[in-house]
Scaffold this motif. Sequence first.
Motif, PDB file in Angstrom:
ATOM      1  N   LEU A   3       0.817  -1.204   0.000  1.00  0.00           N
ATOM      2  CA  LEU A   3       0.000   0.000   0.000  1.00  0.00           C
ATOM      3  C   LEU A   3       0.859   1.266   0.000  1.00  0.00           C
ATOM      4  O   LEU A   3       1.569   1.524   0.961  1.00  0.00           O
ATOM      5  N   PRO A   4       0.794   2.090  -1.070  1.00  0.00           N
ATOM      6  CA  PRO A   4       1.511   3.361  -1.043  1.00  0.00           C
ATOM      7  C   PRO A   4       0.764   4.414  -0.243  1.00  0.00           C
ATOM      8  O   PRO A   4       1.329   5.410   0.144  1.00  0.00           O
ATOM      9  N   TYR A   5      -0.532   4.234  -0.005  1.00  0.00           N
ATOM     10  CA  TYR A   5      -1.283   5.191   0.799  1.00  0.00           C
ATOM     11  C   TYR A   5      -2.472   4.479   1.438  1.00  0.00           C
ATOM     12  O   TYR A   5      -2.855   3.381   1.074  1.00  0.00           O
ATOM     13  N   LEU A   6      -3.032   5.162   2.425  1.00  0.00           N
ATOM     14  CA  LEU A   6      -4.195   4.650   3.145  1.00  0.00           C
ATOM     15  C   LEU A   6      -5.278   5.719   3.096  1.00  0.00           C
ATOM     16  O   LEU A   6      -5.026   6.881   3.413  1.00  0.00           O
ATOM     17  N   GLU A   7      -6.458   5.341   2.703  1.00  0.00           N
ATOM     18  CA  GLU A   7      -7.567   6.290   2.620  1.00  0.00           C
ATOM     19  C   GLU A   7      -8.802   5.677   3.268  1.00  0.00           C
ATOM     20  O   GLU A   7      -9.161   4.533   2.988  1.00  0.00           O
ATOM     21  N   SER A   8      -9.440   6.438   4.131  1.00  0.00           N
ATOM     22  CA  SER A   8     -10.667   6.005   4.783  1.00  0.00           C
ATOM     23  C   SER A   8     -11.704   7.113   4.644  1.00  0.00           C
ATOM     24  O   SER A   8     -11.372   8.298   4.724  1.00  0.00           O
ATOM     25  N   THR A 362      -6.962  -4.321  -6.131  1.00  0.00           N
ATOM     26  CA  THR A 362      -6.717  -3.629  -7.399  1.00  0.00           C
ATOM     27  C   THR A 362      -5.226  -3.602  -7.696  1.00  0.00           C
ATOM     28  O   THR A 362      -4.414  -3.244  -6.824  1.00  0.00           O
ATOM     29  N   ASP A 363      -4.882  -3.971  -8.910  1.00  0.00           N
ATOM     30  CA  ASP A 363      -3.514  -3.862  -9.414  1.00  0.00           C
ATOM     31  C   ASP A 363      -3.552  -2.888 -10.583  1.00  0.00           C
ATOM     32  O   ASP A 363      -4.197  -3.153 -11.603  1.00  0.00           O
ATOM     33  N   GLU A 364      -2.869  -1.735 -10.440  1.00  0.00           N
ATOM     34  CA  GLU A 364      -3.019  -0.653 -11.411  1.00  0.00           C
ATOM     35  C   GLU A 364      -1.663  -0.087 -11.787  1.00  0.00           C
ATOM     36  O   GLU A 364      -0.773   0.064 -10.937  1.00  0.00           O
ATOM     37  N   ALA A 365      -1.508   0.233 -13.076  1.00  0.00           N
ATOM     38  CA  ALA A 365      -0.265   0.824 -13.550  1.00  0.00           C
ATOM     39  C   ALA A 365      -0.120   2.240 -13.022  1.00  0.00           C
ATOM     40  O   ALA A 365      -1.085   3.009 -12.997  1.00  0.00           O
ATOM     41  N   GLY A 366       1.100   2.612 -12.591  1.00  0.00           N
ATOM     42  CA  GLY A 366       1.364   3.952 -12.101  1.00  0.00           C
ATOM     43  C   GLY A 366       1.867   4.851 -13.217  1.00  0.00           C
ATOM     44  O   GLY A 366       1.663   4.587 -14.409  1.00  0.00           O
ATOM     45  N   GLN A 367       2.533   5.927 -12.837  1.00  0.00           N
ATOM     46  CA  GLN A 367       3.121   6.826 -13.810  1.00  0.00           C
ATOM     47  C   GLN A 367       4.281   6.139 -14.526  1.00  0.00           C
ATOM     48  O   GLN A 367       4.866   5.173 -14.009  1.00  0.00           O
ATOM     49  N   PRO A 368       4.632   6.597 -15.748  1.00  0.00           N
ATOM     50  CA  PRO A 368       5.746   5.987 -16.474  1.00  0.00           C
ATOM     51  C   PRO A 368       7.016   5.957 -15.634  1.00  0.00           C
ATOM     52  O   PRO A 368       7.403   6.958 -15.032  1.00  0.00           O
ATOM     53  N   GLU A 370       7.407   4.245 -12.892  1.00  0.00           N
ATOM     54  CA  GLU A 370       7.113   3.900 -11.516  1.00  0.00           C
ATOM     55  C   GLU A 370       6.491   2.514 -11.435  1.00  0.00           C
ATOM     56  O   GLU A 370       5.880   2.039 -12.396  1.00  0.00           O
ATOM     57  N   PRO A 371       6.647   1.824 -10.298  1.00  0.00           N
ATOM     58  CA  PRO A 371       6.073   0.476 -10.168  1.00  0.00           C
ATOM     59  C   PRO A 371       4.536   0.533 -10.129  1.00  0.00           C
ATOM     60  O   PRO A 371       3.936   1.570  -9.874  1.00  0.00           O
ATOM     61  N   ARG A 372       3.933  -0.609 -10.373  1.00  0.00           N
ATOM     62  CA  ARG A 372       2.482  -0.710 -10.327  1.00  0.00           C
ATOM     63  C   ARG A 372       1.987  -0.557  -8.889  1.00  0.00           C
ATOM     64  O   ARG A 372       2.675  -0.928  -7.937  1.00  0.00           O
ATOM     65  N   GLU A 373       0.802   0.000  -8.737  1.00  0.00           N
ATOM     66  CA  GLU A 373       0.201   0.197  -7.426  1.00  0.00           C
ATOM     67  C   GLU A 373      -0.764  -0.949  -7.123  1.00  0.00           C
ATOM     68  O   GLU A 373      -1.509  -1.390  -7.995  1.00  0.00           O
ATOM     69  N   ARG A 374      -0.740  -1.394  -5.894  1.00  0.00           N
ATOM     70  CA  ARG A 374      -1.658  -2.439  -5.452  1.00  0.00           C
ATOM     71  C   ARG A 374      -2.437  -1.921  -4.253  1.00  0.00           C
ATOM     72  O   ARG A 374      -1.846  -1.417  -3.303  1.00  0.00           O
ATOM     73  N   ARG A 375      -3.756  -2.038  -4.318  1.00  0.00           N
ATOM     74  CA  ARG A 375      -4.607  -1.508  -3.267  1.00  0.00           C
ATOM     75  C   ARG A 375      -5.606  -2.561  -2.808  1.00  0.00           C
ATOM     76  O   ARG A 375      -6.073  -3.380  -3.605  1.00  0.00           O
ATOM     77  N   VAL A 376      -5.925  -2.502  -1.539  1.00  0.00           N
ATOM     78  CA  VAL A 376      -6.972  -3.331  -0.958  1.00  0.00           C
ATOM     79  C   VAL A 376      -8.004  -2.395  -0.326  1.00  0.00           C
ATOM     80  O   VAL A 376      -7.632  -1.499   0.448  1.00  0.00           O
ATOM     81  N   MET A 377      -9.266  -2.569  -0.670  1.00  0.00           N
ATOM     82  CA  MET A 377     -10.302  -1.690  -0.146  1.00  0.00           C
ATOM     83  C   MET A 377     -11.465  -2.519   0.375  1.00  0.00           C
ATOM     84  O   MET A 377     -11.903  -3.478  -0.266  1.00  0.00           O
ATOM     85  N   LEU A 378     -11.957  -2.137   1.539  1.00  0.00           N
ATOM     86  CA  LEU A 378     -13.146  -2.747   2.124  1.00  0.00           C
ATOM     87  C   LEU A 378     -14.251  -1.708   2.115  1.00  0.00           C
ATOM     88  O   LEU A 378     -14.097  -0.617   2.672  1.00  0.00           O
ATOM     89  N   PHE A 379     -15.364  -2.048   1.489  1.00  0.00           N
ATOM     90  CA  PHE A 379     -16.507  -1.137   1.377  1.00  0.00           C
ATOM     91  C   PHE A 379     -17.703  -1.769   2.069  1.00  0.00           C
ATOM     92  O   PHE A 379     -18.046  -2.927   1.802  1.00  0.00           O
ATOM     93  N   VAL A 380     -18.329  -1.032   2.971  1.00  0.00           N
ATOM     94  CA  VAL A 380     -19.498  -1.506   3.709  1.00  0.00           C
ATOM     95  C   VAL A 380     -20.602  -0.477   3.560  1.00  0.00           C
ATOM     96  O   VAL A 380     -20.382   0.726   3.778  1.00  0.00           O
ATOM     97  N   SER A 381     -21.785  -0.922   3.178  1.00  0.00           N
ATOM     98  CA  SER A 381     -22.942  -0.047   3.045  1.00  0.00           C
ATOM     99  C   SER A 381     -24.068  -0.575   3.924  1.00  0.00           C
ATOM    100  O   SER A 381     -24.447  -1.744   3.843  1.00  0.00           O
ATOM    101  N   LEU A 382     -24.588   0.310   4.759  1.00  0.00           N
ATOM    102  CA  LEU A 382     -25.724  -0.023   5.626  1.00  0.00           C
ATOM    103  C   LEU A 382     -26.973   0.699   5.153  1.00  0.00           C
ATOM    104  O   LEU A 382     -27.880   0.974   5.927  1.00  0.00           O
ATOM    105  N   TYR A 383     -27.016   0.990   3.846  1.00  0.00           N
ATOM    106  CA  TYR A 383     -28.076   1.827   3.283  1.00  0.00           C
ATOM    107  C   TYR A 383     -29.461   1.221   3.489  1.00  0.00           C
ATOM    108  O   TYR A 383     -30.432   1.925   3.696  1.00  0.00           O
TER     109      TYR A 383
END
Length: 396
Positions: A3-8, A362-368, A370-383
Amino acid sequence: KYLPYLESSGQLEWKLDHRTAILPGFRYFQDMTAEDDRATFQALPELEIQTMSGPVLGPVYGSFLSEIRYSWREEGSRGASGEVEPALFMPLQLRKYFTVVPEIALRETAEYVEEDPVESDGGFHQGLAKISVKMFTRLEKVLAPGFWWYEKLRHTLEPSVTYIWTHRLHGEERRLLPTYTLPLSFAGEAPDLFLDLPEEQHSLWFGLTTHLDARGKFGAGRLATIRLLQGYGLKDFGDDEDGSARWWSDSYGEVFLHLAPFFDLAGNVRYDHSSNEIVASNARMGLFDHRQDSLYLEWRHQRAMGGEDEINTLNLGLRVNAVKGLAFLYGGVYDKVESLVVKNEFSIEYQPQCWLARLTFTDEAGQPGEPRERRVMLFVSLYGLGPLGEWSGSIP
């Protein structure tokens, strides 16, 4: 370690009635690779107020959108932003064949950022006003072909003409605000072309929409939709490539086909008259079944223009419902220009009747370079949980 960053982030939707909702939320972002204090970004509160179109007073209808945010970083900088967008319109019947809808809308945007707790960098403020008048009619004809699985067909033709006037109230230069700002909703059926220009605009937009609806063996539904749109500037849209004034906008077309069960096809195109070329085009084919399993393939293309690179991608999406409430999803993007797999996304989704949880890798290509970015995201909806409590009272 990937993880290059963490977002909540989180958001709560509070519906006051069927038209109005208040959405408070928060956002936290941290760059896991940075060493200084600017690696964080917090926003609390984030508050949206949305009022969908509805009656205001007599024949007058209105809508209202707003958003405010307060944000800060750990090193001390802080900022605030706000956006408000009210609109009023009034549908009028002209004789018995035409409908006229005058509308007035205003958009105010303000942003303040203080990079240093002592010295302020000031803020940004811009307003945009819009007045429009749309006139349209509808022609219908019902047919009984009696072939395939169609018992009856209804063909609808809707021509329209819309006058749009926009004016910059203040802020001479158009500024690209962060992506969290509200979308421009008052463009109506006209594209956002006039919003990309720094000065006031007077324009006419001619539209033609046709629908084909059917009723038969597999129930009732829409088989096809075709939309065409063309704008003419009462004040020119700018200069063509040869330096002459441009009076006609690009032409826009859109088509949707659902001629067979479990299959649909959609596409849109934008044509530039000055260069006699197709500027952008998209096509999408979808397959699905009665269990809501689905597969779609999409092609997107946009030529290089205005300093932007060419876009030529293939998108693939797959959804497989394994058992009730449990589904596996895949999404992929392939760049034909760079011959590169831009993104692979794998998800597991669990959805009972009242809530939803989704785990995505998610496995996504970064800027030229730079290495590829890998992210893990947990999404919860109580709608779908419904009301969590009630309170009432009175004011003397």
